[in-house]
Design an enzyme around this catalytic site. Structure first.
Site, PDB file in Angstrom:
ATOM      1  N   LYS A 128       0.862  -1.188   0.000  1.00  0.00           N
ATOM      2  CA  LYS A 128       0.000   0.000   0.000  1.00  0.00           C
ATOM      3  C   LYS A 128       0.889   1.226   0.000  1.00  0.00           C
ATOM      4  CE  LYS A 128      -4.388   1.215   0.268  1.00  0.00           C
ATOM      5  NZ  LYS A 128      -5.588   0.573  -0.247  1.00  0.00           N
ATOM      6  N   ASP A 168      -6.954   4.550  -4.449  1.00  0.00           N
ATOM      7  CA  ASP A 168      -7.608   4.422  -3.141  1.00  0.00           C
ATOM      8  C   ASP A 168      -8.197   5.811  -2.883  1.00  0.00           C
ATOM      9  OD1 ASP A 168      -7.875   2.573  -0.630  1.00  0.00           O
ATOM     10  OD2 ASP A 168      -7.206   4.450   0.232  1.00  0.00           O
TER      11      ASP A 168
HETATM   12  P1  NDP Z   1     -12.871   8.178  -2.389  1.00  0.00           P
HETATM   13  O1  NDP Z   1     -11.788   9.156  -2.216  1.00  0.00           O
HETATM   14  O2  NDP Z   1     -13.447   7.959  -3.745  1.00  0.00           O
HETATM   15  O3  NDP Z   1     -14.077   8.529  -1.411  1.00  0.00           O
HETATM   16  C1  NDP Z   1     -13.965   8.569  -0.027  1.00  0.00           C
HETATM   17  C2  NDP Z   1     -15.290   9.023   0.515  1.00  0.00           C
HETATM   18  O4  NDP Z   1     -15.287   8.892   1.926  1.00  0.00           O
HETATM   19  C3  NDP Z   1     -15.578  10.469   0.214  1.00  0.00           C
HETATM   20  O5  NDP Z   1     -16.951  10.662   0.067  1.00  0.00           O
HETATM   21  C4  NDP Z   1     -15.053  11.176   1.467  1.00  0.00           C
HETATM   22  O6  NDP Z   1     -15.612  12.433   1.728  1.00  0.00           O
HETATM   23  C5  NDP Z   1     -15.509  10.192   2.503  1.00  0.00           C
HETATM   24  N1  NDP Z   1     -14.732  10.369   3.707  1.00  0.00           N
HETATM   25  C6  NDP Z   1     -13.405  10.267   3.847  1.00  0.00           C
HETATM   26  N2  NDP Z   1     -13.071  10.519   5.111  1.00  0.00           N
HETATM   27  C7  NDP Z   1     -14.227  10.771   5.756  1.00  0.00           C
HETATM   28  C8  NDP Z   1     -14.568  11.085   7.079  1.00  0.00           C
HETATM   29  N3  NDP Z   1     -13.601  11.225   7.997  1.00  0.00           N
HETATM   30  N4  NDP Z   1     -15.870  11.236   7.416  1.00  0.00           N
HETATM   31  C9  NDP Z   1     -16.844  11.104   6.472  1.00  0.00           C
HETATM   32  N5  NDP Z   1     -16.583  10.829   5.203  1.00  0.00           N
HETATM   33  C10 NDP Z   1     -15.295  10.668   4.852  1.00  0.00           C
HETATM   34  O7  NDP Z   1     -12.314   6.802  -1.791  1.00  0.00           O
HETATM   35  P2  NDP Z   1     -12.821   5.317  -2.041  1.00  0.00           P
HETATM   36  O8  NDP Z   1     -14.286   5.302  -2.195  1.00  0.00           O
HETATM   37  O9  NDP Z   1     -11.965   4.731  -3.092  1.00  0.00           O
HETATM   38  O10 NDP Z   1     -12.390   4.613  -0.674  1.00  0.00           O
HETATM   39  C11 NDP Z   1     -13.239   4.573   0.473  1.00  0.00           C
HETATM   40  C12 NDP Z   1     -12.771   3.464   1.399  1.00  0.00           C
HETATM   41  O11 NDP Z   1     -12.780   2.215   0.699  1.00  0.00           O
HETATM   42  C13 NDP Z   1     -11.337   3.591   1.937  1.00  0.00           C
HETATM   43  O12 NDP Z   1     -11.286   3.031   3.220  1.00  0.00           O
HETATM   44  C14 NDP Z   1     -10.535   2.729   0.980  1.00  0.00           C
HETATM   45  O13 NDP Z   1      -9.319   2.288   1.557  1.00  0.00           O
HETATM   46  C15 NDP Z   1     -11.508   1.585   0.780  1.00  0.00           C
HETATM   47  N6  NDP Z   1     -11.280   0.771  -0.403  1.00  0.00           N
HETATM   48  C16 NDP Z   1     -11.259   1.330  -1.649  1.00  0.00           C
HETATM   49  C17 NDP Z   1     -11.049   0.544  -2.755  1.00  0.00           C
HETATM   50  C18 NDP Z   1     -11.137   1.079  -4.136  1.00  0.00           C
HETATM   51  O14 NDP Z   1     -11.063   0.279  -5.080  1.00  0.00           O
HETATM   52  N7  NDP Z   1     -11.307   2.377  -4.334  1.00  0.00           N
HETATM   53  C19 NDP Z   1     -10.738  -0.893  -2.628  1.00  0.00           C
HETATM   54  C20 NDP Z   1     -10.877  -1.404  -1.264  1.00  0.00           C
HETATM   55  C21 NDP Z   1     -11.099  -0.574  -0.218  1.00  0.00           C
HETATM   56  P3  NDP Z   1     -14.754  13.782   1.464  1.00  0.00           P
HETATM   57  O15 NDP Z   1     -14.843  13.967  -0.020  1.00  0.00           O
HETATM   58  O16 NDP Z   1     -15.451  14.800   2.253  1.00  0.00           O
HETATM   59  O17 NDP Z   1     -13.345  13.518   1.935  1.00  0.00           O
END
Ligand code: NDP
Length: 447
Positions: A128, A168
């Site tokens: 990672k 991610d």
């Molecule tokens: P994105 O950057 O596309 O989206 C993240 C989302 O989570 C945004 O809406 C963001 O809001 C919100 N967010 C982040 N921090 C917070 C917080 N503290 N409180 C509330 N909302 C929050 O990321 P992903 O969707 O790709 O990833 C989300 C999760 O999934 C992570 O844990 C990642 O490690 C996991 N994951 C992702 C994979 C992938 O293929 N993308 C694969 C496996 C796991 P804001 O815009 O306000 O920051």
């Protein structure tokens, strides 16, 4: 949960050797708590110090990322890549760009990734990376300059047979494009298999964008099926509104459920009629807006600044934003309000107290390393297409993803049963993932 007495000194060493890395400690402890019965059955793992070795990354890289913003000012960020374990294949795992990123966070994610990747059954090791760079409110040019500087250091550690990053949090198709462009320029090689999550016109795979969200919902569907239930008519909550959340919402709707709320770090949007996925995609993917913008344009939706999603009644919860976003108190409320199934779309979004609460209440609980493995599994399918210079249809790729998620579910389910904790997918995922890696580590000798 208590640790097996053989594992207490192992965990004590992890905390002592990695001071201050609280998320890494949490992720390591969660796996170790499942492994007591495994050591009883497999004394050879102890003899080969497999667990001690697994907790120590093979390589950790930390580097300076200097770049210039649109005002000509020099900015300096820190870059990370933790190459955790490569006994099953090249290191594989995403890059996260978020101001909260530090070594402990990258290590927790890399550690989880080892077992997740093993569960997919595909030949990929665990790693990672990321940076404390904050992409929010940065121009396209700034994002490009940052990605180019980041790759100018990282490229020497990558390769299709060595280390293959993906996206991610904060790293999507745009960033992968800039990173790939710079890799190609520096190495003078069109090495498609060095990054996944690429655009469909230049080596990407169908379904990679949708894969993590779709996969989490496929996993949920399997957990429900194992209980003689389905998504039909179920009310769901999905936190976040990024890549994972959007496609989890889409697939829940396809399968007959209704998602009534999602969120971002500013607050939550509640939409009793069901989230309009096309509008959400328009606001979040194309306009890079906020969920409050969604609420402004959707008469049935209400935005609550700073609101807590988990107080709303639901049958199903899919935390898909960030680590430790769902606490023990949130879990108690969800259980009281009738929640019967939870799948972690994000990595480690539920605190240990929350996980304990769900398990004690008999909620079907899918841990991230199983439930969100669809993203990395489809990345491995992207590598497979790149290696054979082929590209598959959306339908075929989605079918492959669904099959992989079904297999992961069944492996976790059967392993939990075999080790005396039926229905406990946390134990099932930790043990099944661990055994695959541990056997390879023993077979490959002291490496
Ligand atoms: P994105 O950057 O596309 O989206 C993240 C989302 O989570 C945004 O809406 C963001 O809001 C919100 N967010 C982040 N921090 C917070 C917080 N503290 N409180 C509330 N909302 C929050 O990321 P992903 O969707 O790709 O990833 C989300 C999760 O999934 C992570 O844990 C990642 O490690 C996991 N994951 C992702 C994979 C992938 O293929 N993308 C694969 C496996 C796991 P804001 O815009 O306000 O920051």
């Amino acid at each position: 949960m208590v640790l097996d007495e053989k594992l207490e000194p192992v965990y004590a060493a992890v905390t002592a050797r990695n001071p201050g890395e609280t998320e890494f400690h949490q992720a390591a402890r969660e796996v170790l708590e499942s492994l007591g019965p495994v050591l009883a059955k497999h004394p050879e793992y102890n003899e080969h110090k497999v667990i001690e070795r697994i907790c120590e990354p093979e390589r950790q890289i930390i580097f300076r990322v200097p770049w210039q913003d649109d005002h000509g000012e020099v900015q300096i960020n820190r870059g990370f890549r933790v190459e955790f374990n490569s006994v099953l294949g090249p290191y594989k795992g995403g890059l996260r760009f978020h101001p909260s990123v530090n070594l402990g966070i990258v290590k927790f994610l890399g550690f989880e990734q080892i077992f997740k990747n093993a569960l997919t059954g595909l030949p990929i090791g665990g790693g990672k990376g990321g940076s404390d760079f904050d992409p929010k409110r940065r121009s396209d040019d700034e994002i490009m300059r940052f990605c180019q500087s980041f790759m100018t250091e990282l490229f020497r550690h990558l390769g299709e047979h060595t280390d293959v990053p993906a996206g991610d949090v904060g790293v999507g198709g745009r960033e992968i494009g800039y990173l790939f462009g710079q890799y190609k320029r520096i190495t003078n090689r069109y090495e498609s298999g060095v990054l996944t999550g690429k655009g469909l016109d230049w080596g990407g795979s169908q379904v990679r964008t949708e894969a993590t969200g779709f996969g989490a919902v496929f996993f949920l569907a399997e957990m429900l099926r194992a209980r003689g239930d389905s998504f039909d008519g179920k009310i769901a909550l999905v936190s976040g509104s990024g890549n994972v959340a959007i496609y989890a919402i889409e697939k829940i709707h396809d399968l007959g459920g209704r998602v009534v709320a999602c969120s971002d770090s500013d607050g939550i949007v509640h939409d009793e009629k069901g989230i309009d996925v096309e509008l959400l995609k328009q606001v979040k993917e194309r306009e890079r807006g906020r969920v409050s913008d969604y609420a402004d344009r959707r008469p049935t939706a209400e935005f609550v600044a700073g609101g807590n999603l988990w107080g709303l009644p639901c049958d199903i919860a899919v935390p898909s934003a960030t680590q430790n976003e769902l606490t023990g108190t949130d879990a108690e409320r969800l259980v009281r309000n009738g929640c019967i199934a939870v799948a972690e779309g994000a990595n480690m979004p539920c605190t240990p107290e929350a996980v304990r609460t769900f398990l004690a209440a008999g909620v079907a609980f899918g841990p991230g390393k199983a439930a969100n493995a669809g993203g990395v599994a489809t990345s491995a399918l992207e590598m497979q297409q790149n290696a054979s210079r082929d590209s598959w249809t959306f339908e075929y790729t989605e079918e492959r993803l669904a099959g992989i998620m079904r297999d992961i579910h069944d492996r976790c389910f059967e392993t939990a049963d075999e080790y005396g904790t039926p229905g406990n997918y946390v134990n099932g995922a930790n043990i099944a993932g661990f055994i695959k890696v541990a056997n390879a580590m023993v077979a490959l000798g002291l490496v």
